[in-house]
Motif scaffolding. Structure first.
Motif, PDB file in Angstrom:
ATOM      1  N   ALA A  71      20.727  39.986  52.819  1.00 44.58           N
ATOM      2  CA  ALA A  71      19.909  41.050  52.244  1.00 44.58           C
ATOM      3  C   ALA A  71      18.472  40.919  52.715  1.00 44.58           C
ATOM      4  O   ALA A  71      17.805  41.921  53.024  1.00 44.58           O
ATOM      5  CB  ALA A  71      19.980  41.001  50.727  1.00 44.58           C
ATOM      6  N   LEU A  72      17.989  39.690  52.777  1.00 40.97           N
ATOM      7  CA  LEU A  72      16.613  39.473  53.221  1.00 40.97           C
ATOM      8  C   LEU A  72      16.436  39.960  54.659  1.00 40.97           C
ATOM      9  O   LEU A  72      15.481  40.662  54.986  1.00 40.97           O
ATOM     10  CB  LEU A  72      16.289  37.982  53.118  1.00 40.97           C
ATOM     11  CG  LEU A  72      14.834  37.631  53.359  1.00 40.97           C
ATOM     12  CD1 LEU A  72      13.968  38.231  52.272  1.00 40.97           C
ATOM     13  CD2 LEU A  72      14.645  36.121  53.390  1.00 40.97           C
ATOM     14  N   TYR A  73      17.408  39.577  55.490  1.00 39.21           N
ATOM     15  CA  TYR A  73      17.345  39.960  56.891  1.00 39.21           C
ATOM     16  C   TYR A  73      17.373  41.482  57.030  1.00 39.21           C
ATOM     17  O   TYR A  73      16.587  42.083  57.768  1.00 39.21           O
ATOM     18  CB  TYR A  73      18.544  39.336  57.609  1.00 39.21           C
ATOM     19  CG  TYR A  73      18.392  39.219  59.098  1.00 39.21           C
ATOM     20  CD1 TYR A  73      17.947  38.047  59.669  1.00 39.21           C
ATOM     21  CD2 TYR A  73      18.703  40.284  59.928  1.00 39.21           C
ATOM     22  CE1 TYR A  73      17.798  37.929  61.032  1.00 39.21           C
ATOM     23  CE2 TYR A  73      18.557  40.180  61.288  1.00 39.21           C
ATOM     24  CZ  TYR A  73      18.107  39.008  61.835  1.00 39.21           C
ATOM     25  OH  TYR A  73      17.966  38.908  63.182  1.00 39.21           O
ATOM     26  N   TYR A  74      18.270  42.083  56.281  1.00 34.88           N
ATOM     27  CA  TYR A  74      18.409  43.543  56.286  1.00 34.88           C
ATOM     28  C   TYR A  74      17.120  44.188  55.810  1.00 34.88           C
ATOM     29  O   TYR A  74      16.609  45.154  56.409  1.00 34.88           O
ATOM     30  CB  TYR A  74      19.596  43.904  55.398  1.00 34.88           C
ATOM     31  CG  TYR A  74      19.874  45.374  55.200  1.00 34.88           C
ATOM     32  CD1 TYR A  74      19.575  46.302  56.183  1.00 34.88           C
ATOM     33  CD2 TYR A  74      20.471  45.826  54.025  1.00 34.88           C
ATOM     34  CE1 TYR A  74      19.846  47.641  55.985  1.00 34.88           C
ATOM     35  CE2 TYR A  74      20.751  47.157  53.834  1.00 34.88           C
ATOM     36  CZ  TYR A  74      20.426  48.062  54.813  1.00 34.88           C
ATOM     37  OH  TYR A  74      20.694  49.371  54.614  1.00 34.88           O
ATOM     38  N   SER A 131      21.095  52.501  62.437  1.00 39.04           N
ATOM     39  CA  SER A 131      22.454  52.571  62.971  1.00 39.04           C
ATOM     40  C   SER A 131      22.879  51.279  63.627  1.00 39.04           C
ATOM     41  O   SER A 131      24.015  51.151  64.052  1.00 39.04           O
ATOM     42  CB  SER A 131      22.561  53.708  63.985  1.00 39.04           C
ATOM     43  OG  SER A 131      22.569  54.930  63.299  1.00 39.04           O
ATOM     44  N   GLY A 132      21.962  50.342  63.757  1.00 37.92           N
ATOM     45  CA  GLY A 132      22.327  49.055  64.342  1.00 37.92           C
ATOM     46  C   GLY A 132      22.557  49.112  65.833  1.00 37.92           C
ATOM     47  O   GLY A 132      23.451  48.477  66.351  1.00 37.92           O
ATOM     48  N   VAL A 141      23.456  43.932  61.279  1.00 38.21           N
ATOM     49  CA  VAL A 141      24.683  44.630  60.871  1.00 38.21           C
ATOM     50  C   VAL A 141      25.805  43.672  60.446  1.00 38.21           C
ATOM     51  O   VAL A 141      26.319  43.779  59.336  1.00 38.21           O
ATOM     52  CB  VAL A 141      25.153  45.593  61.975  1.00 38.21           C
ATOM     53  CG1 VAL A 141      26.492  46.177  61.651  1.00 38.21           C
ATOM     54  CG2 VAL A 141      24.134  46.676  62.175  1.00 38.21           C
ATOM     55  N   PRO A 142      26.173  42.701  61.299  1.00 38.94           N
ATOM     56  CA  PRO A 142      27.279  41.825  60.880  1.00 38.94           C
ATOM     57  C   PRO A 142      26.965  41.062  59.612  1.00 38.94           C
ATOM     58  O   PRO A 142      27.852  40.904  58.757  1.00 38.94           O
ATOM     59  CB  PRO A 142      27.457  40.878  62.073  1.00 38.94           C
ATOM     60  CG  PRO A 142      26.270  41.044  62.909  1.00 38.94           C
ATOM     61  CD  PRO A 142      25.748  42.398  62.682  1.00 38.94           C
ATOM     62  N   LYS A 194      33.153  40.560  59.457  1.00 39.85           N
ATOM     63  CA  LYS A 194      32.232  40.514  60.601  1.00 39.85           C
ATOM     64  C   LYS A 194      32.872  41.182  61.794  1.00 39.85           C
ATOM     65  O   LYS A 194      32.227  41.908  62.534  1.00 39.85           O
ATOM     66  CB  LYS A 194      31.892  39.062  60.935  1.00 39.85           C
ATOM     67  CG  LYS A 194      30.594  38.621  60.353  1.00 39.85           C
ATOM     68  CD  LYS A 194      30.192  37.292  60.932  1.00 39.85           C
ATOM     69  CE  LYS A 194      28.965  36.814  60.180  1.00 39.85           C
ATOM     70  NZ  LYS A 194      28.636  35.446  60.479  1.00 39.85           N
ATOM     71  N   LEU A 195      34.178  40.920  61.965  1.00 39.08           N
ATOM     72  CA  LEU A 195      34.886  41.529  63.092  1.00 39.08           C
ATOM     73  C   LEU A 195      34.759  43.041  63.045  1.00 39.08           C
ATOM     74  O   LEU A 195      34.413  43.692  64.029  1.00 39.08           O
ATOM     75  CB  LEU A 195      36.354  41.107  63.042  1.00 39.08           C
ATOM     76  CG  LEU A 195      37.236  41.470  64.220  1.00 39.08           C
ATOM     77  CD1 LEU A 195      38.274  40.396  64.417  1.00 39.08           C
ATOM     78  CD2 LEU A 195      37.937  42.790  64.024  1.00 39.08           C
ATOM     79  N   PHE A 196      35.000  43.603  61.862  1.00 41.39           N
ATOM     80  CA  PHE A 196      34.928  45.064  61.787  1.00 41.39           C
ATOM     81  C   PHE A 196      33.498  45.558  61.745  1.00 41.39           C
ATOM     82  O   PHE A 196      33.249  46.721  62.068  1.00 41.39           O
ATOM     83  CB  PHE A 196      35.761  45.584  60.624  1.00 41.39           C
ATOM     84  CG  PHE A 196      37.206  45.673  60.997  1.00 41.39           C
ATOM     85  CD1 PHE A 196      37.638  46.681  61.815  1.00 41.39           C
ATOM     86  CD2 PHE A 196      38.109  44.726  60.588  1.00 41.39           C
ATOM     87  CE1 PHE A 196      38.952  46.755  62.216  1.00 41.39           C
ATOM     88  CE2 PHE A 196      39.424  44.787  60.976  1.00 41.39           C
ATOM     89  CZ  PHE A 196      39.847  45.805  61.791  1.00 41.39           C
ATOM     90  N   ALA A 197      32.538  44.697  61.374  1.00 40.30           N
ATOM     91  CA  ALA A 197      31.136  45.104  61.472  1.00 40.30           C
ATOM     92  C   ALA A 197      30.782  45.329  62.936  1.00 40.30           C
ATOM     93  O   ALA A 197      30.183  46.351  63.295  1.00 40.30           O
ATOM     94  CB  ALA A 197      30.247  44.035  60.867  1.00 40.30           C
ATOM     95  N   TYR A 198      31.198  44.381  63.784  1.00 36.19           N
ATOM     96  CA  TYR A 198      30.923  44.563  65.213  1.00 36.19           C
ATOM     97  C   TYR A 198      31.688  45.760  65.765  1.00 36.19           C
ATOM     98  O   TYR A 198      31.202  46.460  66.656  1.00 36.19           O
ATOM     99  CB  TYR A 198      31.289  43.297  65.978  1.00 36.19           C
ATOM    100  CG  TYR A 198      30.240  42.222  65.914  1.00 36.19           C
ATOM    101  CD1 TYR A 198      28.990  42.431  66.478  1.00 36.19           C
ATOM    102  CD2 TYR A 198      30.476  41.010  65.300  1.00 36.19           C
ATOM    103  CE1 TYR A 198      28.023  41.460  66.427  1.00 36.19           C
ATOM    104  CE2 TYR A 198      29.509  40.022  65.256  1.00 36.19           C
ATOM    105  CZ  TYR A 198      28.287  40.261  65.815  1.00 36.19           C
ATOM    106  OH  TYR A 198      27.330  39.306  65.768  1.00 36.19           O
ATOM    107  N   SER A 199      32.887  45.973  65.246  1.00 37.54           N
ATOM    108  CA  SER A 199      33.660  47.128  65.690  1.00 37.54           C
ATOM    109  C   SER A 199      32.935  48.428  65.354  1.00 37.54           C
ATOM    110  O   SER A 199      32.837  49.341  66.174  1.00 37.54           O
ATOM    111  CB  SER A 199      35.029  47.072  65.023  1.00 37.54           C
ATOM    112  OG  SER A 199      35.510  48.353  64.775  1.00 37.54           O
ATOM    113  N   SER A 200      32.390  48.477  64.136  1.00 40.54           N
ATOM    114  CA  SER A 200      31.648  49.646  63.698  1.00 40.54           C
ATOM    115  C   SER A 200      30.460  49.883  64.613  1.00 40.54           C
ATOM    116  O   SER A 200      30.192  51.012  65.058  1.00 40.54           O
ATOM    117  CB  SER A 200      31.204  49.389  62.260  1.00 40.54           C
ATOM    118  OG  SER A 200      30.464  50.435  61.775  1.00 40.54           O
TER     119      SER A 200
END
Lengths: 297, 181, 621
Positions: free
Chosen positions: C151-154, C214-215, C223-224, C299-305
């Motif tokens: 959250a901090l990073y975001y 949008s990352g 994002v991940p 994380k896998l699907f975060a990168y996919s997104s």
């Protein structure tokens, strides 16, 4: 009425692709045997094997195992009907090359689902290798698709074939020679012939995806391989060898490509998987990019 | 036998895929049988990688009791119809291991053998001859070892268990020893 | 004056206030959230293109116009995001993660405001509301320490984006004296011939914000983290809907008419767009490659997104009719399949209690509906016809090939085949293979969850087979941007530049061949089902060997050979760059702090100097 006609034509195309594919593999076994200075099996051996497999009892690891194998066979059958084969062209307005390639992916996904739900790690290692190799050969093939699309100004196989009509000098083989060589090497990977047969290495991973398949499951795998062979060589013929004025000429041209693949297969050892991919990203990709640059500039 | 069965048997005889369980020294005779000198692929016989895919189980030599356990497991993983070929004198009567405590003498007591190839070692000609014989038997519907195994399962199982017992450790297990002490 | 638009923002705010009161009662909280979503969707039915509402504020002597405006693009985005949110809120009735309903509703209010706002103040305010509500939402993840860090990073990235946008807004306001978005864009478009660098500078300030949201590479690092450590029920909205705000913003600023102004071009697109396109392509490739090696499924699907957003950005950056169509269409498809995938992951994680791929396996027997939804989801994400991801990917390729972009096309193909690799890895490791003893008692999600999953599965198939229902509104959007839309034929067609595809035909062809497959399967010799431990083990007997389902499952180091291929690229660490900036800021900050807290006289001195500078500046201005 038209629906019924198309249905019958589609079934005919499926039957044709299965029988031609099986015959090709049979003749291929004979040719490989002759290269090895053996006598070799009769060229109908593959039909006999298929019949035996379908009539042999087998084991299953559950519903996904069945479904995956059926999907692997059926999705390729569904893709075959969109391929223009000589004068047989069932859906001439719906033969986009990328669409056919992606529809074939459905078959591989089904196959992968089936074999890896058997729970055997050898099978999954085989699939992982096959997918890694896919990443290898799709990249040069993308360059080839790019060249052909721009050269013919169309993405429909029907129109690509039509653009090559009128003799040998109009073939893309002559017009796009580097692209042809790149696609030919990619085809070797697609067919899974040596030196790119690491997915089904029998001595390392117990024939990979096929490890748990027996009886009709192996029969379905064999059917899938035959139709895949027909489709992949068929796409190449439509792309580079100008299709065919009738279906028999089309099949002969397909066989020429398969024959080339067989010769390479018979004398080469296997790549390691990462070496196979990096080879695909060096030589064929370079050729593909050169071809694409020639077309663009 | 109905005509359909005859047809099926005819094709089965023409396409026999084998799993060679290579124990002992018999395996060395197989490469010449497969490759250009004798070429067994011309009869539709090719080596396969796993028991699921195979029709013939080829046992190429002596079987220690521990190996027999694996062979039985492999045999039971194969799907019907399946046939067993005993290869060399070791499978018939133990061969040179006829008086060994750790090696079985008659393979036929543990799994149903359809055909034996005598000799130490049998030459590739003999192997091909055996395949031809097996092909005829299959086509006539005579090779029914797998049915025999199901019918007489208790007998086979008793025989297997009797020798398997010998593989159990003679001394008590280490943890039992420590527990009692 | 259309007061119904006000309700689109007010409704979620009221719902949010109510849920904030009942936050202790989880089910009530979720129920009100769902009802608010449903009501908002109903209110949205009353809105149509061309409606507007404006509200004048008098503030310290200046007047401020807050304007809401419904364009083709905004109504499309509103429909897809609110509809997906409603589905998600319905699922969340049975969810027990620590997601707070009022935060989701605050995000919804911001969502509606962003998509409708036609003034920069409202836009910025909504953007901040969305940013902070989502940051606080991320805090409620399963692993507290990690989600706090995420959250901090975001938050840091969001703040950087907000400052950039605020800076851009005030420069524009200084130049034009108005906050209206459409007026400002028209102004930018009018001066681009004379002062291209000015315009590009201002626009890139805004684009940085949108790329962060949008990352897009190189801002993809948050994002991940945020996706993986946010509450499982919030991640679907984060991935499916919230990643589209950046895309919406980019689409607002893209129609500057660069080509008409004789801007230098590369490959038929303005060179600025060409550079921007490469950010998209690199995002697609980087997302794919990194995704292949993840073990945490979220994380896998975060990168996919991420990688799919790369496709979207690459397509819209072309600013050709087919490019814009492909981009928006892919944004929609991404919303649908990525949302469905994250919802199935939510189901799997809630049942298995882990998000590590190497700890799962064989769950298809236990969760069949989830399994089939996931299957259709990955088929869509891999772009297999006739599911919904195919049409847009296909159009993206055509848009690229049309502009002669060799390397971009090849890299996008690479990203697509790589996508198949990581999707299969997730598929295998979660649902296929050996079922571990720990999951013998796992059950399918409750009926509400099954309904949602089945609904999403049907939606993915329906929009795949009938793309016309999406392509028609997209055609209207393309037209409203002043481009010639692609021809829209019958509902089943995707009309491309190089050929057409009739999707129902593919569907029927598959159905017929499946029937043949089943017939052939059932006339062949019979099979018997065996247990998963009765497996080929090279003759070794599993019990003697001490073999367990866990040890006979292959999911660790799945693509180890590929890792070797990409070793040189792993040395580059974007994350390290941002960390470097962070450390530098910290050091500077503490140096400044030294000045302020060190000495009162010094502090007074700086205050006076600052005041003098302000006075002089005001006098000169």
């Amino acid at each position: 009425m038209i629906v019924l006609l198309k249905l019958i034509q589609g079934i005919g195309a499926g039957a044709l692709s299965i029988s031609i594919g099986l015959l090709f593999v049979g003749i291929g076994r004979k040719i490989t045997a002759r290269i090895h200075r053996r006598y070799g099996p009769p060229f109908v051996q593959n039909f006999i094997d298929l019949f035996k497999l379908l009539s042999k009892k087998s084991i299953s690891h559950g519903f996904t195992f069945d479904l995956g194998l059926i999907a692997g066979f059926s999705a390729l059958l569904a893709a075959v009907v969109f391929l223009p084969m000589g004068q047989i062209n069932i859906f001439p307005h719906n033969s986009s090359l990328i669409m056919i390639l992606y529809l074939m992916t459905m078959a591989y996904l089904g196959m992968a689902m089936g074999v890896s739900s058997s729970g055997n790690p050898n099978a999954t290692v085989g699939i992982a290798r096959a997918l890694t190799l896919t990443m290898g050969y799709e990249v040069p093939f993308a360059a080839v698709i790019f060249s052909v699309y721009l050269f013919a100004h169309t993405g429909s196989l029907t129109n690509i074939v039509a653009a090559q009509s009128g003799g040998f000098m109009n073939w893309n083989l002559v017009k796009l020679p580097f692209g042809f060589v790149a696609a030919e090497i990619a085809l070797q990977g697609m067919l899974g012939e040596a030196p790119f047969d690491m997915a089904i290495a029998p001595a390392e991973i117990a024939s990979g995806p096929m490890v748990e398949m027996g009886g009709k499951y192996l029969g379905f795998g064999m059917l899938q391989h035959s139709i895949g062979l027909f489709l992949e060589t068929g796409i190449m013929v439509d792309l580079f060898l100008g299709g065919g004025s009738n279906v028999w000429i089309f099949v002969i041209k397909q066989f020429e490509l398969y024959f080339l693949a067989l010769l390479v297969n018979a004398i080469f050892p296997r790549f390691k998987i990462e070496d196979g991919v990096s080879f695909m990203w060096k030589v064929p990709l370079l050729l593909g990019i050169v071809q694409a640059l020639i077309v663009v500039l | 036998m109905s005509e359909w069965d005859e047809l099926v048997n005819y094709f089965r005889g023409r396409s026999m895929w084998m799993l060679h369980y290579c124990t002992g020294c018999g395996a060395i005779e197989l490469p010449p049988t497969m490759t250009s000198r004798w070429d067994m692929e011309r009869f539709g016989i090719i080596p396969m990688a796993t028991p699921r895919q195979a029709d013939i189980l080829l046992i190429t030599g002596y079987l220690s009791i521990k190996t027999l356990k694996r062979v039985v497991y492999t045999y039971e993983q194969m799907s019907a119809p399946k046939w067993v070929l005993g290869f060399g004198s070791c499978t018939i009567n133990g061969g040179i291991y006829w008086d060994s405590y750790g090696v079985i003498q008659n393979l036929d007591k543990y799994i149903p053998v359809d055909l034996y190839i005598a000799g130490c070692m049998p030459r590739p000609e003999a192997i091909l001859d055996a395949f031809g014989k097996l092909k005829k038997m299959v086509q006539k519907g005579e090779a029914k070892g797998y049915e025999k195994y199901i019918k007489n399962y208790d007998w086979y199982k008793a025989n297997q268990d009797r020798v398997f017992r010998r593989t159990e450790p003679v001394l008590r297990k280490a943890e039992e020893v420590t527990k009692s002490a | 004056m259309n007061t119904n638009l006000i309700w689109l923002v007010a409704m979620p705010l009221i719902g949010s206030a109510v849920t904030a009161v009942v936050v202790r009662y989880k089910f009530l909280d979720r129920l009100i959230t769902f009802l608010t979503f449903a009501t908002t969707l109903f209110v949205l039915f009353l809105a149509h293109v061309g409606q507007s509402y404006s509200w004048t504020l008098k503030f310290l002597g200046t007047t401020l116009n807050l304007t809401l405006n419904v364009s083709h693009l905004s109504i499309f985005m509103l429909y897809i995001s609110i509809a997906f949110g409603t589905v998600l809120a319905f699922y969340s009735l049975i969810d027990n993660s620590r997601m707070k309903g009022f935060l989701l509703l605050l995000v919804l209010a911001a969502n509606n405001w962003i998509f409708m706002s036609n003034d920069m103040i409202g836009f910025f305010f909504a953007w901040e509301l969305m940013g902070w509500a989502s940051v606080v939402s991320v805090l409620g993840g399963r692993e507290k320490e990690k989600s706090r860090h995420a959250a901090l990073y975001y938050a840091m990235m969001s703040v950087a984006g907000s400052y950039s946008m605020l800076f851009g807004i005030f420069i524009l306001w200084r130049l034009t004296g108005t906050f209206s978005i459409s007026a400002n864009i028209a102004y930018l478009s009018s001066i681009i011939g004379g002062h291209p660098w000015w315009v590009l500078g201002i626009v890139s300030l805004f684009f940085m914000t949108f790329m962060i949201k949008s990352g897009i590479f190189p801002f993809h690092t948050w994002v991940p983290l945020a996706y993986a450590y946010s509450p499982d029920a919030f991640t679907p909205f984060l991935s499916a809907a919230m990643s589209k705000y950046g895309v919406y913003g980019m689409l607002l600023f893209l129609p500057l008419g660069l080509l008409e102004k004789g801007f230098p071009t590369a490959f038929g697109v303005p060179w600025t767009n060409y550079i921007f396109l490469w950010f998209g392509v690199i995002t697609a490739v980087v997302g794919t490659v990194l995704s292949i090696f993840q073990d945490d499924v979220k994380k896998l699907f975060a990168y996919s997104s991420l990688s799919n957003l790369g496709y979207v950005v690459a397509a819209i950056a072309l600013f050709t009719p087919v490019g814009i169509t492909a981009g928006i269409y892919h944004a929609f498809n991404h919303l649908l399949f990525e949302g469905a995938l994250f919802i199935t992951l939510l189901a799997v994680i809630s049942r298995s209690g882990t998000s590590k791929l190497s700890e799962m396996g064989g769950l298809w027997k236990k969760m069949p509906i989830t399994f089939f939804t996931f299957f259709v989801g990955i088929a869509s994400a891999a772009g297999i016809p006739p599911f919904n991801g195919f049409g847009s990917k296909w159009l993206v390729y055509q848009a690229m090939i049309k502009q002669h972009l060799i390397f971009a096309t090849i890299l996008l193909f690479l990203a697509s085949t790589g996508a198949f690799m990581y999707l299969f890895k997730a598929f295998h490791s979660i649902f296929l293979g050996q079922l571990s003893h720990d999951y013998e008692r796992v059950k399918e999600v409750p009926i509400v969850g099954q309904i949602v999953e089945a609904f999403l599965m049907i939606a993915m198939i329906f929009f795949g087979v009938q793309p016309g229902y999406i392509l028609k509104p997209i055609g209207a959007i393309v037209k409203s941007m002043g481009l010639k839309p692609l021809p829209v034929m019958a509902n089943g067609y995707v009309a491309g530049m190089f050929s057409n595809v009739y999707m129902p035909l593919i569907g029927w062809s598959l159905v017929v061949s499946f029937i043949f497959g089943f017939i052939l399967f059932y006339v062949s010799a019979e099979h018997k089902n065996v247990s998963q431990t009765d497996n080929y083990t090279a003759g070794q007997i599993p019990e003697d060997w001490g073999l367990t389902p866990e040890t006979y499952q292959f999911s660790w180091n799945f693509y180890q050979p590929v890792e070797k291929l990409f070793v040189p690229f792993f040395r580059i660490k974007i994350d390290g760059f941002f960390r470097g900036i962070g450390d530098w800021t910290k050091a500077t900050g503490s140096a400044i702090k030294e000045i302020f807290v060190g000495n009162a006289q010094m502090y007074a001195f700086f205050a006076i100097v600052g005041l003098i500078i302000f006075v002089i500046a005001g006098w000169m201005a």
